[in-house]
Scaffold this active site. Structure first.
Site, short mmCIF file in Angstrom:
data_model
loop_
_atom_site.label_atom_id
_atom_site.label_comp_id
_atom_site.label_asym_id
_atom_site.label_seq_id
_atom_site.Cartn_x
_atom_site.Cartn_y
_atom_site.Cartn_z
NE ARG A 231 11.99 -38.87 65.47
CZ ARG A 231 11.90 -37.47 65.34
NH1 ARG A 231 10.73 -36.87 65.78
NH2 ARG A 231 11.93 -37.15 63.89
CD GLU A 260 6.11 -41.79 65.84
OE1 GLU A 260 6.53 -41.55 67.13
OE2 GLU A 260 6.10 -41.04 65.01
CG HIS A 292 5.88 -37.73 64.93
ND1 HIS A 292 6.80 -38.20 64.60
CD2 HIS A 292 5.84 -36.05 64.88
CE1 HIS A 292 7.15 -37.89 65.00
NE2 HIS A 292 7.74 -36.96 64.85
P1 NAD Z 1 18.91 -29.67 68.49
O1 NAD Z 1 19.95 -30.09 67.95
O2 NAD Z 1 18.08 -27.81 68.36
O3 NAD Z 1 18.96 -30.10 70.48
C1 NAD Z 1 18.95 -31.40 70.71
C2 NAD Z 1 19.75 -31.34 71.44
O4 NAD Z 1 19.65 -32.96 72.74
C3 NAD Z 1 21.08 -30.12 71.90
O5 NAD Z 1 21.71 -29.49 72.27
C4 NAD Z 1 21.87 -31.90 72.71
O6 NAD Z 1 23.55 -31.70 72.98
C5 NAD Z 1 21.15 -32.72 72.70
N1 NAD Z 1 21.26 -33.71 73.39
C6 NAD Z 1 22.36 -35.32 72.57
N2 NAD Z 1 22.30 -36.06 73.32
C7 NAD Z 1 21.60 -36.02 75.00
C8 NAD Z 1 21.38 -36.92 75.86
N3 NAD Z 1 22.24 -38.19 75.91
N4 NAD Z 1 20.70 -36.03 76.38
C9 NAD Z 1 20.53 -34.32 76.46
N5 NAD Z 1 20.83 -34.45 75.64
C10 NAD Z 1 21.33 -34.47 74.80
O7 NAD Z 1 17.13 -30.45 68.01
P2 NAD Z 1 15.39 -30.05 68.38
O8 NAD Z 1 15.37 -28.97 66.98
O9 NAD Z 1 15.64 -29.21 69.75
O10 NAD Z 1 14.94 -30.96 68.74
C11 NAD Z 1 15.16 -31.96 69.55
C12 NAD Z 1 14.34 -33.72 68.93
O11 NAD Z 1 12.94 -33.11 68.99
C13 NAD Z 1 14.94 -33.71 67.74
O12 NAD Z 1 16.08 -34.38 67.98
C14 NAD Z 1 13.61 -34.35 67.50
O13 NAD Z 1 13.91 -35.88 67.43
C15 NAD Z 1 12.36 -34.07 67.38
N6 NAD Z 1 11.23 -33.55 66.83
C16 NAD Z 1 9.93 -33.80 67.20
C17 NAD Z 1 8.70 -32.93 66.57
C18 NAD Z 1 7.31 -33.26 66.71
O14 NAD Z 1 6.61 -32.91 65.81
N7 NAD Z 1 7.50 -33.97 67.75
C19 NAD Z 1 9.56 -31.91 65.56
C20 NAD Z 1 10.23 -31.25 65.31
C21 NAD Z 1 11.67 -32.55 65.89
#
Ligand code: NAD
Length: 337
Positions: A231, A260, A292
């Site tokens: 994000r 964005e 994105h």
């Molecule tokens: P997920 O929930 O499986 O993993 C996120 C991880 O971040 C978790 O393990 C959580 O414990 C950790 N986390 C929480 N707070 C934290 C902190 N302060 N410091 C470090 N780690 C922390 O989620 P995911 O499916 O792996 O997705 C991750 C992110 O990717 C989503 O939150 C979303 O914003 C982003 N995303 C982007 C796209 C894109 O098209 N660009 C698509 C899907 C997801």
């Protein structure tokens, strides 16, 4: 079964149309974003589907409630654009698509990294102009470089696997460590200090907003590469711009940007970009910015439509919602010491 889909893009329709027959679901598509003004179009629909840049703040949720909406289905994983407390107060349930293709996002992260390192974007432009000069296109071997992965959930863990395939050293930071993560866990400060490449994969929360800022960048290695497919708000954009100008940061691969919502997913090629930070980022030869699109594969778009319609079906049948986000489980983990 009826659902109204806000901010519909042409690529959303094929899978939703195809699966709507299977789910016997009537779908109304809207081009506009959801906000307090456009919430009224949801009248007559119990289920509303939104995307990353739709706004579901208190005012909007109250307007949805007035129009009879009971379910807000996010066709994405992140939910930082939803005021979950207000949704709960309004009695609106919120669901998301927690996993559609973690590999799609991780692979795009690696594509950005390779592009920034090996300057593929610049090479492509040159050869298209019959310019076969390779001056200035030098990169570095990724083998044995250290990558620091912030957030080792589904996407971060997959990204780690890819990096291990490149024979990189993989470090990770996550307040909730994950058994599937194949790298070495360490405190965030150490990860920032030791990484040649930093890739962000944690959600945007009050704790993580601007985690990449002037102070944390100054503690990073000189010449670090920053990749963000998570994000935009994780990075304080002016701090990144300063670090790119001073060459503290070697390059950045960004699929997301703090502001964005005003630009991404739309064609502004004949317009003037009035967002000076965005314009500045786009001016750097060592920044690769995509709009994105990390999630954007055939497999992921099918999964997004399927999971969304399955959630709507489950809700309409009064069954337990598997992908519900509640105020409680949305609480961010505590900031590490
Ligand atoms: P997920 O929930 O499986 O993993 C996120 C991880 O971040 C978790 O393990 C959580 O414990 C950790 N986390 C929480 N707070 C934290 C902190 N302060 N410091 C470090 N780690 C922390 O989620 P995911 O499916 O792996 O997705 C991750 C992110 O990717 C989503 O939150 C979303 O914003 C982003 N995303 C982007 C796209 C894109 O098209 N660009 C698509 C899907 C997801």
């Amino acid at each position: 079964m009826k659902v109204i889909i806000y901010d519909t893009k042409p690529y959303d329709k094929p899978w939703f149309d195809r699966l709507s027959l299977e789910y016997n679901c009537e779908i109304k598509y809207l081009d506009y974003h959801l906000n307090a003004d456009t919430a009224r179009f949801a009248s007559g629909y119990k289920a509303v589907c939104i995307f990353v840049n739709d706004v579901a703040d208190k005012q909007t949720l109250e307007a949805l409630k007035e129009n009879g909406v009971e379910l807000l289905a996010l066709r994405c994983a992140g939910y930082n654009n939803v005021d979950l407390k207000s949704a709960s107060d309004c009695g609106i349930k919120v669901v998301r698509v927690p996993e559609y293709s973690p590999s799609a996002v991780a692979e795009h992260g690696m594509a950005l990294l390779l592009c920034v390192n090996r300057k593929i974007h610049r090479a492509y432009s040159r050869t298209r102009e019959n310019n076969f000069n390779i001056n200035g296109l030098i990169g570095f071997d990724m083998r044995e470089k250290t990558v620091g992965i912030v957030g080792t959930g589904k996407i971060g863990s997959f990204f780690a696997e890819i990096c291990l395939g490149f024979k990189m050293k993989v470090n990770g930071y996550d307040p909730s460590p994950n058994d599937d993560f194949a790298g070495e866990y360490m405190p965030l400060e150490r990860l920032f200090a030791e990484s040649d490449i930093i890739s962000l994969h944690c959600p945007l929360t009050t704790q993580t907003r601007h985690m990449v800022n002037r102070e944390s960048i100054s503690a990073m290695k000189d010449g670090v590469i920053i990749i963000n497919t998570s994000r935009g708000g994780l990075i304080e954009t002016p701090a990144l711009i300063s670090a790119l100008k001073s060459k503290k940061v070697y390059g950045a691969g960004l699929d997301v940007y703090e502001e964005e919502a005003d630009y991404f997913f739309s064609d502004y090629s004949a317009e003037i970009i009035t967002d000076d930070d965005l314009a500045r980022l786009l001016s750097f030869p060592n920044v690769v910015l995509t709009s994105h699109q990390a999630f954007f594969t055939e497999e992921a778009t099918r999964e997004i439509a399927k999971t969304t319609l399955e959630s709507v079906r489950t809700f309409m049948n009064g069954e337990t919602l598997l992908n519900e986000i509640c105020c409680d489980n949305a609480k961010a983990p505590p900031k590490p010491e």
